[in-house]
Design an enzyme around this catalytic site. Structure first.
Site, PDB file in Angstrom:
ATOM      1  CE1 TYR A 194      -9.358  -5.939   4.009  1.00 35.71           C
ATOM      2  CE2 TYR A 194      -8.097  -4.165   2.989  1.00 35.71           C
ATOM      3  CZ  TYR A 194      -8.141  -5.371   3.671  1.00 35.71           C
ATOM      4  OH  TYR A 194      -6.967  -6.018   3.998  1.00 35.71           O
ATOM      5  CD  GLU A 221      -3.148  -1.071   2.031  1.00 34.85           C
ATOM      6  OE1 GLU A 221      -3.155  -0.145   2.870  1.00 34.85           O
ATOM      7  OE2 GLU A 221      -4.051  -1.929   1.952  1.00 34.85           O
ATOM      8  CD  GLU A 236      -3.881  -6.221   2.546  1.00 34.07           C
ATOM      9  OE1 GLU A 236      -4.758  -5.504   3.104  1.00 34.07           O
ATOM     10  OE2 GLU A 236      -2.659  -6.049   2.714  1.00 34.07           O
TER      11      GLU A 236
END
Length: 656
Positions: free
Chosen positions: A508, A455, A544
């Site tokens: 997410y 990230e 992720e």
């Protein structure tokens, strides 16, 4: 145009221009030696693990111990000490506020060195990892300084030891993170009830555990010894013949004697101890071993015998064939290749299914724990995973060896996380972290990819040139593995993807984006993956995804933080992944996270990050059982593996 606007534009231009000038490709110091300590006919290894003495410095006076020379005598003569286990993080051992200490701490212990070690050999002191910065003294004499957590360092201590007598080792450890450390952080002084205090802050979402995290060893070598071994492998097209290429570096006086031409005897043994290939090198100390009817190294569930390892025995011989040194290591024979659509191992396409993880556990923090490591690998195999990423730093050498043996593929990540505020000093340390990582892990067959950051702020000014330099430097060290980074910025803003071989992205949906909206997951995942591929024409991994889940919380219909919600989030992602797999360039899915882990204190974290499919105590949540069915179904579909007998619970024998 207003003056203020002109100044702003000019300032931005100058900033961009200066970054372009500052970020030059300077040389990075190269690691020497650092072979994992192993006993042999010519080497002895002794562990210094155990209970050490421990002192914390005053936060407002972190260098006092150096100025007052605490290392010149036993720590207990300078300050009261407490017992501290090594290896372990020190943060959670005590019941006071040591957990949040910022700055330096000190360790020491005594040890004996036998008289026999004084005879015609060299002694080395090796640390598996100290986080973040370490200074080491032996008997009051400075031995080594090392900056960078999660990576090993060593120094020769032959002339500093007392043989047949007691010795003392002293270590100062500094956990402070600033904008030029890897990872980055900030130190600030803020007011509190007693006046002022020092606060460490960082943007990454895991606790900044510190201390002597991995084992400390003393080991011996002959005067002239095998310092480095580098291994690469190849397979014939039909995978029946394997080639093992080896290159050896030697350290010692005999290596420089003109009339003493050193050579290598290399022997390769299979799992049963049968010699399958051997060769004798010339003075170049390198060569090739050919293995007929080779057993390639395969990932878990891609072959009935995954993780097959040979043992490579390297013997260093003098001109008269006198044995000088012996070193042995495990070797897996396999090939890697990649293109704009696929990643292949031994010529077969790979679909990654696994996790982001953390080295994290109750009490010992990030300290090496062999029991926990074995449990984790049992769970990885139980759930059907074939890979994980070492998020967000290099994991222990012992875990890398375990991955080799069990056929678990590793995306090996350096400690650069949330990288920002690019500078020449940061670039140098970032490159150094990769150099040390690759030097340590280059011989592991389980390592199939390098991750150069997690990230990073790749939409920022300077990110393009910064990551181009980092990626190109990584390729200069190892051209046999592809390069990736886990990117979190939108693809339209990213400036680093062009320098990568494989694009990994973190997102997410239904958690940080559109929290609770399960109807906004599947299509969003598909659309983003397609956009990344369309922009860069490279293989795509979702590195992720997930949702925090409080074990035992059940709500129907599914609601955030409940086990039902985590299960539903996974299911909606599975639908997206199956659509993406049909496109040919989507090559992997990694859940965040394998297990719950500790973070800095925050009102958004109840005891830490709860996105694990296993609890911090390594027990499964409901989603683990769903994920197990998913991973084994993929294994049967893609690699023709069989289902475990207990995968499905008996319900009923329905008779029509």
């Amino acid at each position: 145009m207003s003056l203020s606007f002109f100044s702003l534009v000019t300032g931005l231009y100058v900033l961009h221009f200066s970054i372009a000038l500052i970020l030059v490709n300077k040389e990075v110091p190269q690691t020497r030696g650092m072979l994992y300590p192993r006993e042999s006919e010519t080497r002895e290894v002794r562990s210094l693990d155990g209970i050490w003495n421990f002192v914390r410095s005053d936060q407002a006076n972190p260098t006092q111990g150096v100025r007052d020379e605490w290392y010149a005598k036993e720590l207990s003569k300078s300050r009261p000490t407490i017992p501290m286990p090594v290896p372990a993080s020190y943060n959670d051992i005590t019941t006071d506020n040591l957990r949040d200490h910022v700055g330096t701490v000190w360790y020491d212990r005594k040890f004996f060195v036998p008289r026999s070690w004084a005879k015609d050999q060299r002694i080395w002191l090796r640390f598996g990892s100290v986080h973040y910065e370490a200074y080491v003294w032996i008997n009051g004499q400075k031995v080594v300084k090392h900056e960078m957590g999660h990576l090993p360092f060593e120094a020769e201590v032959t002339d500093l030891l007392s043989y047949g007598a007691e010795n003392r080792i002293t270590v100062m450890c500094d956990n402070a993170l600033i904008q030029t450390t890897v990872p980055q952080g900030r130190i600030t002084e803020v007011p509190n009830d007693g006046g002022m205090t020092i606060v460490q802050s960082y943007t990454f979402d895991f606790f900044n555990y510190a201390g002597i995290h991995r084992s400390v060893h003393l080991y011996t070598t002959p005067r002239t010894f095998i310092e480095e071994v580098e291994v690469t492998t190849n397979l014939s097209k039909d995978a029946t013949i394997g080639e093992v290429f080896y290159s050896v570096s030697v350290n010692g006086s005999a290596a420089n004697e003109a009339d003493n031409v050193l050579h290598i005897q290399a022997n390769l043994y299979d799992k049963e101890g049968v010699l399958v290939a051997n060769a004798t090198s010339d003075g170049k100390l390198g060569g090739k071993l050919q293995v007929n009817q080779v057993k390639p190294w395969w990932p878990y569930l891609m072959h009935p015998e995954p993780g097959y390892l040979y043992q490579l025995e390297i013997k260093l011989l003098a001109t008269n064939d006198e044995l000088l040194d012996v070193y042995r290591l495990k070797v897996g024979v396999r090939t890697l290749s990649w293109n704009s659509q696929q990643f292949l191992i031994n010529g077969k396409p790979v679909y990654f299914r696994g996790f982001g993880r953390h080295e994290d556990a109750d009490i010992r923090g990030k300290g090496l724990d062999n029991a926990l490591m074995v449990r984790d690998f049992n769970l990885l195999k139980w759930i059907g995973a074939n890979a994980y990423r070492t998020s967000h730093y290099p994991y222990s050498e012992e875990s890398m060896q375990f991955a080799d043996e069990h056929g678990i593929m590793i995306i090996d990540e350096c400690p650069s996380v949330d990288t920002e505020n690019y500078s020449q000093e940061l670039l140098g340390k970032h490159k150094s972290s990769l150099e040390q990582l690759i030097h340590r892990d280059r011989n592991h067959p389980s390592v199939v990819m390098w991750s150069i950051a997690n990230e990073p702020r790749t939409g920022s000014v300077g990110a393009d040139s910064y990551f181009e330099l980092v990626a190109n430097y990584t390729r200069s060290l190892d051209k046999t593995r592809p390069i990736t980074a886990a990117i979190a910025v939108p693809n339209t803003q990213d400036k680093a993807g062009r320098s990568l071989d494989i694009i990994s992205f973190n997102r997410y949906n239904a958690w940080y984006s559109n929290a609770g909206r399960l109807d906004m997951v599947t299509q969003n995942v598909i659309d983003e993956a397609v956009a990344w591929n369309k922009r860069y024409n490279k293989p795509i991994i979702m590195s992720e995804y997930g949702a925090d889940t409080l074990e035992g919380l059940h709500m129907q219909p599914a609601y955030v933080w409940s086990e039902e919600f985590q299960t539903e989030v996974f299911s909606r992602h599975f639908k997206a992944f199956d659509e993406l797999r049909k496109k040919g360039w989507f090559i992997g899915e990694f859940v965040w996270n394998f297990a719950d882990f500790k973070t800095a204190q925050s009102y958004t974290r109840v005891g830490g990050n709860k996105k694990g499919v296993f609890t911090r105590a390594r027990q499964p949540k409901a989603a683990a059982h769903l994920l197990r069915k998913r991973y084994f179904a993929l294994g049967r579909d893609l690699d023709q593996c069989s289902f475990p007998e207990d995968l499905f619970t008996y319900i009923a024998d329905l008779i029509s």
